[in-house]
Design an enzyme around this catalytic site. Structure first.
Site, short mmCIF file in Angstrom:
data_model
loop_
_atom_site.label_atom_id
_atom_site.label_comp_id
_atom_site.label_asym_id
_atom_site.label_seq_id
_atom_site.Cartn_x
_atom_site.Cartn_y
_atom_site.Cartn_z
N LEU A 151 0.91 -1.16 0.50
CA LEU A 151 0.18 -0.25 0.00
C LEU A 151 0.86 1.55 0.03
O LEU A 151 -0.05 2.38 -0.28
CB LEU A 151 -0.82 -0.16 1.01
CG LEU A 151 -1.95 1.34 1.35
CD1 LEU A 151 -3.18 0.95 -0.22
CD2 LEU A 151 -2.32 1.07 2.18
N TYR A 152 1.80 0.94 0.29
CA TYR A 152 3.13 2.26 0.57
C TYR A 152 3.03 2.75 -0.71
O TYR A 152 3.15 3.57 -1.11
CB TYR A 152 4.12 1.92 1.45
CG TYR A 152 5.63 2.87 1.21
CD1 TYR A 152 5.10 3.53 1.61
CD2 TYR A 152 6.77 2.14 0.46
CE1 TYR A 152 6.00 4.87 1.13
CE2 TYR A 152 7.83 3.27 0.05
CZ TYR A 152 7.41 4.50 0.67
OH TYR A 152 8.61 5.66 0.05
N ALA A 153 3.85 1.43 -1.58
CA ALA A 153 3.93 2.00 -3.23
C ALA A 153 2.79 2.69 -3.70
O ALA A 153 2.34 3.33 -4.90
CB ALA A 153 4.45 1.06 -3.90
N THR A 155 0.11 4.71 -2.06
CA THR A 155 0.15 5.71 -2.11
C THR A 155 0.99 6.92 -2.80
O THR A 155 0.41 8.22 -3.18
CB THR A 155 0.49 5.88 -0.94
OG1 THR A 155 1.17 5.56 -0.29
CG2 THR A 155 -1.48 5.37 -0.03
N LYS A 156 2.31 6.08 -2.97
CA LYS A 156 2.88 6.93 -3.98
C LYS A 156 2.92 7.12 -5.37
O LYS A 156 2.87 8.73 -5.81
CB LYS A 156 4.43 6.73 -3.62
CG LYS A 156 4.96 7.05 -2.46
CD LYS A 156 5.28 7.68 -1.66
CE LYS A 156 6.22 7.91 -0.12
NZ LYS A 156 6.61 9.58 -0.13
#
Ligand code: NAD
Length: 334
Positions: A151-153, A155-156
């Site tokens: 999810l980090y990726a 959102t980026k």
């Protein structure tokens, strides 16, 4: 020049601000001191910055849009650098909401603040994680980024897309950097180098994920800051391929995306050997499988960075790790 930088109490924002202040620029640093890791370290970084002339500290959250817009307008920056984020791949499994709040809502608010302030250049931190499960290496900016594995990726990738739309709609020249595993003094306690050094000095075993066979395009912090400062001068213009045919400049917006890394991945086991060498001690290793959300290899194609700036990160792992170890010993008085 007046710079507005988010995330100045963080690892990268601290180093960038320190260098710009040393060069005589004015820096307003906006940071929410989130408790993802030890806030004492964040306070210590800001305490260092406050000793330099030209630094204005603002403690605030990205989610607080009125506070953010007021802070940006008060600074009236020529350059905005957006580094504040909920970072880390692994924590995005445990606390996904923090990523949506800081990276999606927070970045939207920052874009609104930039729209009001109309800087000459807006620079934002994205990540090599956007390349996700892409099996094609090296990672070059033109490859598709539609398969995030954290999810980090995700959102980026969303932040990059929002920034493109704002660059187009509101004529804000914008550069999105993709950083690759940055390390060095004042580094993050959740990252491998900090954990390894702390465990080895404490006589504890280290957890080695992917059985140590993962490869990372490690980038030393001073090299990264040099690249960011050079890219700040490479203001994008829609459709103008200043970086040659491989330039990622948008045909419709003053927007480009650039990898920042040296393009020389190192195997985790070799990185650990450099840590052992710098500490003069052997590590006891717990070999572990890959963690969810992680990728086997990150490897940048740094051609566009070089074409735009004439620069490539070049600090060796041995030099960089030993600079970290010296700082760690000094900071912890050990
Ligand atoms: P960091 O966690 O040390 O710094 C981030 C700072 O942002 C922290 O001081 C934190 O308090 C602040 N922050 C977080 N959420 C906030 C919010 N909602 N409101 C206000 N402040 C908030 O991380 P870093 O390593 O310095 O990373 C900087 C940027 O670079 C991030 O955008 C990160 O995603 C990106 N990045 C870092 C790496 C790396 O290897 N360090 C790699 C790829 C991308």
């Amino acid at each position: 020049m007046r710079y507005f930088i988010t995330g100045t109490a963080g690892f990268i924002g601290f180093h960038l601000a320190r260098r710009l202040l040393a060069e005589g620029h004015q820096v307003t640093g906006y940071d929410g001191f989130t408790d993802y890791y030890d806030v004492t370290l964040k306070r210590a970084r800001h305490a260092e910055l406050k000793q330099q002339q030209g630094f204005t500290e603002i403690i605030g959250r990205l989610e607080d849009m009125p506070a953010l817009i007021t802070a940006v307008q008060h600074c009236a920056p020529q350059v905005i650098v957006h580094l504040a984020a909920q970072a880390g791949v692994r924590y995005s499994i445990e606390n996904p909401r923090a990523y949506v709040e800081s990276n999606s809502v927070g970045s939207f608010n920052l874009l609104e603040a930039a729209r009001a302030a109309q800087p000459q250049h807006l620079l934002l931190a994205s990540t090599s994680s956007v390349y996700g499960a892409n099996p094609e290496t090296p990672f070059s900016e033109g490859q598709r980024v539609g398969c995030p594995v954290s999810l980090y990726a995700a959102t980026k990738i969303g932040m990059e897309a929002m920034a493109h739309a704002y660059a187009h709609l509101h004529a804000i020249p914008t550069t999105a950097f993709r950083f690759f595993t940055v390390y060095g003094p004042w580094g993050r306690p959740d990252m491998a180098l900090f954990k390894f050094v702390s465990a080895i000095l404490g006589g504890r075993p280290i957890d080695v994920y992917g059985n140590g066979r993962m490869r990372r395009d490690f980038t030393y912090i001073d090299d990264l800051v040099e690249a960011v400062i050079r890219l700040a001068d490479a203001v994008p213009q829609a459709g103008l391929h200043a970086g040659g045919p491989e330039d990622t400049i948008s045909p419709v917006a003053p927007y480009r995306v650039v990898n920042i890394a040296g393009g020389q991945p190192v195997e985790l086991l070799d990185f650990i050997s450099a840590v052992e060498h710098a500490l003069g001690r052997k590590a006891e290793r717990n070999l572990m499988p890959m963690q969810q959300g992680d990728v086997v290899e990150t490897h940048a194609d740094p051609g566009l960075l070089h074409a735009l700036t004439g620069y490539l990160p070049g600090t060796s792992i041995d030099e960089g790790v030993s600079a970290f170890v010296s700082w760690y010993r000094h900071y912890h008085s050990i």
